[in-house]
Motif scaffolding. Sequence first.
Motif, PDB file in Angstrom:
ATOM      1  N   ALA A  16     131.123  44.526 -42.170  1.00  0.00           N
ATOM      2  CA  ALA A  16     130.424  43.435 -42.858  1.00  0.00           C
ATOM      3  C   ALA A  16     130.229  42.226 -41.953  1.00  0.00           C
ATOM      4  O   ALA A  16     131.130  41.841 -41.209  1.00  0.00           O
ATOM      5  N   GLY A  17     129.026  41.653 -42.019  1.00  0.00           N
ATOM      6  CA  GLY A  17     128.777  40.372 -41.371  1.00  0.00           C
ATOM      7  C   GLY A  17     128.319  40.438 -39.925  1.00  0.00           C
ATOM      8  O   GLY A  17     127.900  39.427 -39.374  1.00  0.00           O
ATOM      9  N   TRP A  18     128.397  41.609 -39.299  1.00  0.00           N
ATOM     10  CA  TRP A  18     127.950  41.693 -37.904  1.00  0.00           C
ATOM     11  C   TRP A  18     127.080  42.923 -37.633  1.00  0.00           C
ATOM     12  O   TRP A  18     126.186  42.868 -36.793  1.00  0.00           O
ATOM     13  N   ALA A  19     127.320  44.023 -38.320  1.00  0.00           N
ATOM     14  CA  ALA A  19     126.527  45.231 -38.092  1.00  0.00           C
ATOM     15  C   ALA A  19     125.254  45.189 -38.935  1.00  0.00           C
ATOM     16  O   ALA A  19     125.315  45.018 -40.155  1.00  0.00           O
ATOM     17  N   ASP A  20     124.106  45.344 -38.280  1.00  0.00           N
ATOM     18  CA  ASP A  20     122.825  45.373 -38.983  1.00  0.00           C
ATOM     19  C   ASP A  20     122.425  46.779 -39.373  1.00  0.00           C
ATOM     20  O   ASP A  20     121.678  46.988 -40.314  1.00  0.00           O
ATOM     21  N   SER A  21     122.925  47.749 -38.613  1.00  0.00           N
ATOM     22  CA  SER A  21     122.518  49.132 -38.819  1.00  0.00           C
ATOM     23  C   SER A  21     123.665  50.066 -38.444  1.00  0.00           C
ATOM     24  O   SER A  21     124.376  49.818 -37.469  1.00  0.00           O
ATOM     25  N   VAL A  22     123.831  51.110 -39.230  1.00  0.00           N
ATOM     26  CA  VAL A  22     124.797  52.157 -38.914  1.00  0.00           C
ATOM     27  C   VAL A  22     124.064  53.491 -38.980  1.00  0.00           C
ATOM     28  O   VAL A  22     123.383  53.789 -39.968  1.00  0.00           O
ATOM     29  N   SER A  23     124.196  54.262 -37.916  1.00  0.00           N
ATOM     30  CA  SER A  23     123.573  55.588 -37.849  1.00  0.00           C
ATOM     31  C   SER A  23     124.685  56.630 -37.807  1.00  0.00           C
ATOM     32  O   SER A  23     125.529  56.617 -36.899  1.00  0.00           O
ATOM     33  N   ILE A  24     124.699  57.518 -38.786  1.00  0.00           N
ATOM     34  CA  ILE A  24     125.781  58.490 -38.955  1.00  0.00           C
ATOM     35  C   ILE A  24     125.245  59.893 -38.679  1.00  0.00           C
ATOM     36  O   ILE A  24     124.209  60.290 -39.208  1.00  0.00           O
ATOM     37  N   SER A  25     125.978  60.649 -37.871  1.00  0.00           N
ATOM     38  CA  SER A  25     125.571  62.020 -37.552  1.00  0.00           C
ATOM     39  C   SER A  25     125.914  62.947 -38.712  1.00  0.00           C
ATOM     40  O   SER A  25     127.077  63.283 -38.924  1.00  0.00           O
ATOM     41  N   LEU A  26     124.892  63.366 -39.446  1.00  0.00           N
ATOM     42  CA  LEU A  26     125.080  64.284 -40.570  1.00  0.00           C
ATOM     43  C   LEU A  26     125.159  65.733 -40.064  1.00  0.00           C
ATOM     44  O   LEU A  26     125.986  66.515 -40.530  1.00  0.00           O
ATOM     45  N   ASN A  27     124.282  66.081 -39.148  1.00  0.00           N
ATOM     46  CA  ASN A  27     124.264  67.381 -38.451  1.00  0.00           C
ATOM     47  C   ASN A  27     123.821  68.568 -39.296  1.00  0.00           C
ATOM     48  O   ASN A  27     123.045  69.399 -38.839  1.00  0.00           O
ATOM     49  N   THR A  28     124.315  68.681 -40.525  1.00  0.00           N
ATOM     50  CA  THR A  28     124.044  69.851 -41.369  1.00  0.00           C
ATOM     51  C   THR A  28     124.380  69.511 -42.817  1.00  0.00           C
ATOM     52  O   THR A  28     125.207  68.630 -43.062  1.00  0.00           O
ATOM     53  N   PRO A  29     123.762  70.192 -43.792  1.00  0.00           N
ATOM     54  CA  PRO A  29     124.105  69.923 -45.195  1.00  0.00           C
ATOM     55  C   PRO A  29     125.305  70.727 -45.689  1.00  0.00           C
ATOM     56  O   PRO A  29     125.704  70.606 -46.851  1.00  0.00           O
ATOM     57  N   ASN A  30     125.895  71.533 -44.823  1.00  0.00           N
ATOM     58  CA  ASN A  30     126.928  72.485 -45.234  1.00  0.00           C
ATOM     59  C   ASN A  30     128.277  72.113 -44.632  1.00  0.00           C
ATOM     60  O   ASN A  30     128.399  71.966 -43.415  1.00  0.00           O
TER      61      ASN A  30
END
Length: 200
Positions: A117-131
């Motif tokens: 909170a308060g400093w990160a504008d964007s977070v990109s998370i590696s999903l990789n697969t739906p399983n």
Amino acid sequence: MTILYEVYKGLYVNITNKCDANCVFCLRNGHEGVYGSNPLWLEREPSVEEVEKEFEKFDMDKYEEVVFCGFGEPTERLADMAEIGRFVKEKYGKKIRVNTNGLSDLLYKRDTAPDFAGWADSVSISLNTPNKEKYYELTRNIFGIDGFDGMLNFAKNVKKYVPDVKMTTVDTTITKEEEAQCQKICDDLGVRYRIRAFED
């Protein structure tokens, strides 16, 4: 040591080589660096002060964003990353993105979303697969089969504190049907879905 390196219009921050996953497709399995960077293997982890001083060597007006992403999982140094992020935001006013595997809740055994909170504008998370089974096979994370649900829970929580949250897969690595399933997961979580180009 390469602490900061350029990628297109971003300045990337390499603060650790530790990672709680060992992904089969990870670039560091066969490379010393990325995008023509110097080697990203660190002799040791730089201190917060060293990282902050490193920014003075760069013309910060050139960059659209600062990205925490190196040869390791940046949340392995969550508190230090947040401190550096706040420094960058205050001194340079740049947008800040964190590229993460989303496993920090499991690593610290708590809800880590408020730390962004308060400093990160964007977070990109590696999903990789739906399983979840395939996720474990691909990531070989230390938390086992529970890693998938832990990552999804982090995504759900961090969007309360960060304006832009997206989950990613790499094109050519999963089927169109699986991509549709990933899109549904992201829709249900209320985050964006992005299919990234494969990089060798």
